[in-house]
Design a protein around this motif. Structure first.
Motif, mmCIF file in Angstrom:
data_model
loop_
_atom_site.group_PDB
_atom_site.id
_atom_site.type_symbol
_atom_site.label_atom_id
_atom_site.label_comp_id
_atom_site.label_asym_id
_atom_site.label_seq_id
_atom_site.Cartn_x
_atom_site.Cartn_y
_atom_site.Cartn_z
ATOM 1 N N VAL A 1 43.713 3.818 -75.663
ATOM 2 C CA VAL A 1 43.626 4.407 -74.330
ATOM 3 C C VAL A 1 42.253 4.030 -73.768
ATOM 4 O O VAL A 1 41.267 4.072 -74.490
ATOM 5 C CB VAL A 1 43.763 5.937 -74.384
ATOM 6 N N GLN B 1 39.262 4.158 -70.412
ATOM 7 C CA GLN B 1 38.773 4.943 -69.284
ATOM 8 C C GLN B 1 37.667 4.157 -68.595
ATOM 9 O O GLN B 1 36.580 3.975 -69.157
ATOM 10 C CB GLN B 1 38.248 6.298 -69.768
ATOM 11 N N LYS C 1 36.476 7.115 -63.944
ATOM 12 C CA LYS C 1 37.915 7.170 -63.642
ATOM 13 C C LYS C 1 38.672 7.974 -64.691
ATOM 14 O O LYS C 1 38.088 8.490 -65.641
ATOM 15 C CB LYS C 1 38.480 5.743 -63.570
ATOM 16 N N GLY C 2 39.979 8.060 -64.501
ATOM 17 C CA GLY C 2 40.826 8.814 -65.406
ATOM 18 C C GLY C 2 41.257 8.007 -66.624
ATOM 19 O O GLY C 2 40.859 6.858 -66.810
ATOM 20 N N LEU C 3 42.071 8.638 -67.444
ATOM 21 C CA LEU C 3 42.575 8.001 -68.655
ATOM 22 C C LEU C 3 43.725 7.056 -68.313
ATOM 23 O O LEU C 3 44.590 7.387 -67.497
ATOM 24 C CB LEU C 3 43.075 9.062 -69.643
ATOM 25 N N TRP D 1 46.540 4.740 -70.522
ATOM 26 C CA TRP D 1 47.105 4.275 -71.788
ATOM 27 C C TRP D 1 47.233 2.761 -71.747
ATOM 28 O O TRP D 1 47.636 2.186 -70.742
ATOM 29 C CB TRP D 1 48.456 4.934 -72.006
ATOM 30 N N TYR E 1 39.372 3.930 -76.336
ATOM 31 C CA TYR E 1 39.557 4.890 -77.405
ATOM 32 C C TYR E 1 40.769 4.503 -78.254
ATOM 33 O O TYR E 1 41.804 4.102 -77.706
ATOM 34 C CB TYR E 1 39.845 6.282 -76.839
ATOM 35 N N TRP F 1 41.315 11.563 -81.642
ATOM 36 C CA TRP F 1 40.739 10.455 -80.892
ATOM 37 C C TRP F 1 39.408 10.041 -81.503
ATOM 38 O O TRP F 1 38.668 10.873 -82.031
ATOM 39 C CB TRP F 1 40.482 10.880 -79.444
ATOM 40 N N GLY F 2 39.117 8.749 -81.410
ATOM 41 C CA GLY F 2 37.789 8.282 -81.759
ATOM 42 C C GLY F 2 36.816 8.552 -80.620
ATOM 43 O O GLY F 2 37.208 9.094 -79.575
ATOM 44 N N GLN F 3 35.570 8.163 -80.802
ATOM 45 C CA GLN F 3 34.553 8.383 -79.776
ATOM 46 C C GLN F 3 34.483 7.257 -78.750
ATOM 47 O O GLN F 3 33.794 7.375 -77.744
ATOM 48 C CB GLN F 3 33.186 8.590 -80.414
#
Lengths: 123, 106
Positions: free
Chosen positions: A37, A39, A43-45, A47, A95, A113-115
């Motif tokens: 995913v 970003q 902005k937004g997420l 996929w 991510y 989730w990862g960082q």
């Protein structure tokens, strides 16, 4: 404890390539689907791509289809994203995320989730 | 392609209830997941499959889904609930995220 650690981000010129990796630990990696995913700044997420636990099924957003390839090595507990023909609009934090089931269609969402790793596409 | 629409922002007084909507065509027939994202941090799953809370998520977070609207409800809002919230579904072999809602606790 579930841990996801992304690596491979950086600065790349338009048209270039980059391969992201996500090292997973703390769970039976081959039993779960995984996703990427992204970003973009402010902005937004969005996929990007998903792969089933076995690796037999892969899925892509239209925005990356034909340019990005998701894969996994269950013997190394590692998820990959090969990104080719990169564009400025691919600039984002990427991510990796663990699905709650063996397939993304399982209806369990992305529970870990990862960082993230930053990819910057610029000349 | 499937679209999910959320309000840009929601404000809630400390201790009151916030409701965040997620609109999509016949979304009631899909599994909806909700994520909380605080500045500089990765998203966290707060609701999955419409109304289920992962372990460690407070009972103050609840969800519902019917018709064309899914809703995330935050009861007894706390300052720590200030964040961006995103809904998500799986549709036609892709994950789709909502546009995101910024929740401000006054």
């Amino acid at each position: 404890e579930v841990q996801l650690l992304e690596s491979g981000g950086g600065l790349v010129q338009p048209g270039g390539s980059l391969r992201l990796s996500c090292a997973a630990s703390g769970f039976t990696f081959s039993s779960y689907a995984m996703s990427w995913v992204r970003q973009a700044p402010g902005k937004g997420l969005e996929w990007v791509s998903a792969i089933s636990g076995s690796g037999g099924s892969t899925y892509y957003a239209d925005s990356v289809k034909g340019r990005f390839t998701i894969s996994r090595d269950n013997s190394k507990n590692t998820l990959y994203l090969q990104m080719n023909s990169l564009r400025a609009e691919d600039t984002a934090v990427y991510y990796c995320a663990k699905d709650g089931g063996a397939e993304s269609s399982s209806g369990n969402g992305l529970d870990y989730w990862g960082q993230g790793t930053l990819v910057t596409v610029s000349s | 392609s499937y679209e999910l629409t959320q309000p840009l922002s929601v404000s809630v007084a400390l201790g009151q209830t916030a409701r965040i909507t997620c609109g999509g065509n016949n979304i009631g027939s899909k599994n909806v997941h909700w994520y909380q994202q605080k500045p500089g941090q990765a998203p966290v799953l707060v609701i999955y499959r419409d109304s289920n809370r992962p372990s460690g998520i407070p009972e103050r977070f609840s969800g519902s889904n019917s018709g064309n609207t899914a809703t995330l409800t935050i009861s007894r809002a706390q300052a720590g609930d200030e964040a961006d919230y995103y809904c998500q579904v799986w549709d036609s072999s892709t994950y789709v995220f909502g546009t995101g809602t910024k929740v401000t606790v006054l």
